[in-house]
Motif scaffolding. Structure first.
Motif: not given
Ligand code: ADP
Length: 661
Positions: A563, A566-567, A593, A598, A606, A612-614, A621-623, A625-626
């Motif tokens: 993540n 990616k972000y 990072d 956020i 999250i 997901r925020l995007h 992404g699938t939402g 991971g976290l």
């Molecule tokens: P995904 O990455 O598949 O969207 P996650 O569950 O991993 O799903 O993350 C949920 C949301 O949290 C992401 O859509 C993103 O908006 C936010 N996020 C996660 N990690 C970070 C990060 N390191 N910096 C900024 N935003 C993050």
């Protein structure tokens, strides 16, 4: 209800009544054995009228009368002192007062002897001109010595030893009494007493110099020291009484040249004052003690009333039970809780308030508790029930508090019927929730697992279609096929992620010691392409060993570092740093990072699955991971949370157990 069992004494103790009767009978008995108390007057010589002679005698004896009145007043004060000192002892249990009281009384006895002998009411062989000054001198020396000895007894002994009580008081009294008697006996039986008056010299009565020095010493050193050690009004009055004592001796030693002269009478008057001062001190002390006791008893009465109110109005049922298991006191809540009328619980065995099944064992348990007597909850680990008068049982919680001084136990009883219903309801709901959660997880697992195969078919055949017929189809058809392929691929990723999530429950591994440096390396290897493409710089501190499931922890590191890659913020060079520190016996990790960050309002959201925020066009992404990270951390009994500055970067924190634990 509580009753006052402190009965006030309203009778004079029997020994005192017997003593009074004995004193009343004594003259009669003495008469019977021949003693005569009559003052027989002798017939007058012829030619003298009775009234002239009697008047003359009265005039001649006026000095003796004055002397007697003064001495006797002092002796009366001494009698009051001794009685009051014992009364004071009875109230305060402080033996200093009676011992000093007895010392003063013995000094008073010497004065009484001196008076009686001077009035020829006691047979003494010496003549009055010798007897009066000598007995005065000797009684003063005795007075000073006995006071100093009496007070010093308490200066020499540590306070702890002063608890000796009445035997000590009686012992000291006997010794003082014997001493007084020996001196009196000597004075009465010796015809030639030493000379004590020297009217022509500067010191007219040298024998009084001794008591003068002694009283100065006592007034300046002994009495103040005693007051310091045993501060009381009485002790203070001893210090004050040194003033008249010294004045007496000054009048006698340097002033009085003859019997009944001016200084002689002043000294005798001052002697009354010297006795009255301790008497006043003792009286004030007694009054003060009595008043403070009264205040204490009023305060305890107030406390008792307050306790009574608290007891009666307590929202819990309260029962006071004695060591025989009888209810001695019950508040209104207890009476109504068990369904009885006002006084019905009084003296009822406590076993009557419990179900039949408890009754056999309870007396033995009660007995055992009476020996241990510490506050505790009753029936640890098992359900307790009370029994109402109508025979219905109800769940209760009972707290026991001993009232040790009276071998009583205060039982606090709470009717927990409603709480039990509520707990039961909650338990059922929890069970239902767990069941449905389990079914849901099962379903998610089965669905994602079983969907994989048909999806793979859809995906591979659409890809085949695209490959083989691309040149034969028009642009629209090509686009449609591309959308279908894209959709199938995304669905595949989604289902794989969902499967990973479900597997966290089904595939549980034993915890082992895991080197988190390896987890980091694994993640970096897996993410190498993305790290490369984004030009990310990843760094780490030396990381620790932790306790956990290696597979799951690998997933955790990969998701979080993934993540962070990616972000990233395309405007900046992306930097990631992994660190760990030991806190409260655990390791706290931080993956930091400098990416897009956020907003605080999303900190919780999250971690929820599929949130997901995007959009997928911004970041793939699938939402899930976290949500996976959160579940892994929960399974490792840790915590995970995020801190971020929007637009500046993000720090994900999580805790894991030490490898040793
Ligand atoms: P995904 O990455 O598949 O969207 P996650 O569950 O991993 O799903 O993350 C949920 C949301 O949290 C992401 O859509 C993103 O908006 C936010 N996020 C996660 N990690 C970070 C990060 N390191 N910096 C900024 N935003 C993050």
């Amino acid at each position: 209800m509580i009753t006052n069992n402190l009965d006030r004494q309203t009778t004079i103790p029997v020994p005192i009544v017997l003593g009074i009767i004995a004193v009343c009978l004594l003259p009669l008995i003495l008469n019977l054995i021949g003693v005569d108390f009559g003052s027989t007057s002798r017939p007058l010589p012829p030619g003298q009228t009775e009234s002239i002679i009697i008047d003359d005698l009265f005039y001649r004896l006026s000095g003796a009368f004055t002397h007697t009145i003064l001495e006797w007043s002092a002796f009366c004060a001494a009698i009051f002192i001794v009685f009051l000192s014992f009364a004071h002892y009875r109230v305060v249990k402080d033996i200093t007062t009676p011992v000093i009281g007895v010392a003063l009384f013995c000094a008073g006895c010497m004065d009484a002897f001196h008076t009686l002998a001077a009035d020829r009411l006691i047979e003494a062989v010496a003549d009055n001109t010798n007897l009066i000054p000598f007995t005065w001198a000797i009684s003063r020396v005795f007075n000073a010595l006995i006071m100093i000895i009496g007070v010093s007894l308490f200066l020499l002994r540590p306070r702890s030893e002063l608890k000796a009580g009445l035997p000590f008081v009686l012992g000291v009294s006997t010794v003082f009494g014997l001493l007084a008697f020996v001196i009196i006996d000597y004075c009465a039986s010796h015809p030639n007493l030493p000379q004590t008056m020297y009217p022509d010299s500067l010191i007219t009565r040298p024998w009084d110099v001794g008591p003068l020095v002694l009283f100065i010493f006592a007034g300046l050193y002994i009495f103040p020291k005693f007051y310091k050690q045993h501060p009381s009004i009485f002790a203070y009055s001893l210090v004050v009484c040194a003033i008249p004592e010294i004045a007496i001796e000054l009048h006698m030693a340097f002033g009085s040249t003859a019997l009944f002269d001016n200084h002689f009478n002043i000294a005798h008057f001052l002697k009354i004052i010297a006795y009255l001062v301790p008497l006043i001190g003792l009286t004030l002390d007694y009054v003060q003690t009595y008043l403070s006791k009264e205040e204490t008893s009023r305060e305890s009465e107030r406390l008792k009333n307050r306790f009574q109110q608290i007891f009666d109005n307590s929202p819990n049922a309260l029962l006071i039970v004695n060591d025989k298991g009888e209810v001695k006191l019950a508040n209104s809540m207890a009476i109504s809780m068990f369904g009885y009328e006002d006084d019905e619980l009084n003296s009822m065995p406590i076993e009557g308030l419990m179900p039949r099944s408890y009754r056999t064992h309870h007396p033995a348990q009660r007995e055992a508790y009476m020996h241990e007597m510490n506050p505790r909850a009753m029936g640890a680990g098992r359900d307790l029930y009370g029994l109402r008068k109508n025979g219905l049982e109800f769940p209760v919680e009972i707290g026991l508090n001993p009232i040790e001084s009276e071998s009583l136990v205060l039982a606090t009883i709470t009717d927990v019927t409603e709480r039990k219903h509520y707990e039961e309801h909650l338990r059922q709901q929890k069970e239902e929730l767990e069941r449905s959660n389990e079914q849901l997880e099962q379903f998610a697992y089965v669905a994602s697992h079983d969907l994989q195969e048909p999806l793979r078919m859809v995906s591979s055949y659409t890809q085949l279609l695209a490959k083989r017929y691309k040149s034969q189809l028009d642009q629209d058809a090509n686009d449609y096929i591309e959308y279908a392929v894209d959709g199938a691929v995304r669905m595949q990723t989604l289902i794989q992620d969902l499967l990973k999530f479900s597997r966290l429950n089904t595939h549980v591994q034993e915890f082992i010691s895991v080197d988190t440096n390896d987890l980091y390396d694994y993640a970096i290897d897996n993410l190498a392409v993305a790290i490369d493409e984004t030009g990310t710089v990843v760094t780490k501190d030396q990381l620790p060993f932790v306790q956990g499931d290696a597979g799951q922890l690998r997933q955790l590191f990969q998701n979080l570092i993934g993540n962070a890659v990616k972000y990233h913020d395309p405007e900046k060079m992306n930097q990631i740093h992994v660190s760990a520190e030991q806190l409260d016996g655990q390791w706290q990790f931080c993956i930091e990072d400098n990416g897009i960050g956020i907003e605080p309002k999303y900190y919780e959201r999250i971690f929820v699955i599929f949130k997901r925020l995007h959009g997928k066009s911004e970041y793939k992404g699938t939402g899930i991971g976290l949500a996976i990270c959160k579940k892994i951390i929960e399974k490792h009994h840790g915590k995970i949370w995020v801190e971020s500055e929007f637009g500046q970067g993000t720090r994900f924190y999580f805790t894991l157990m030490n490898a040793e634990s």
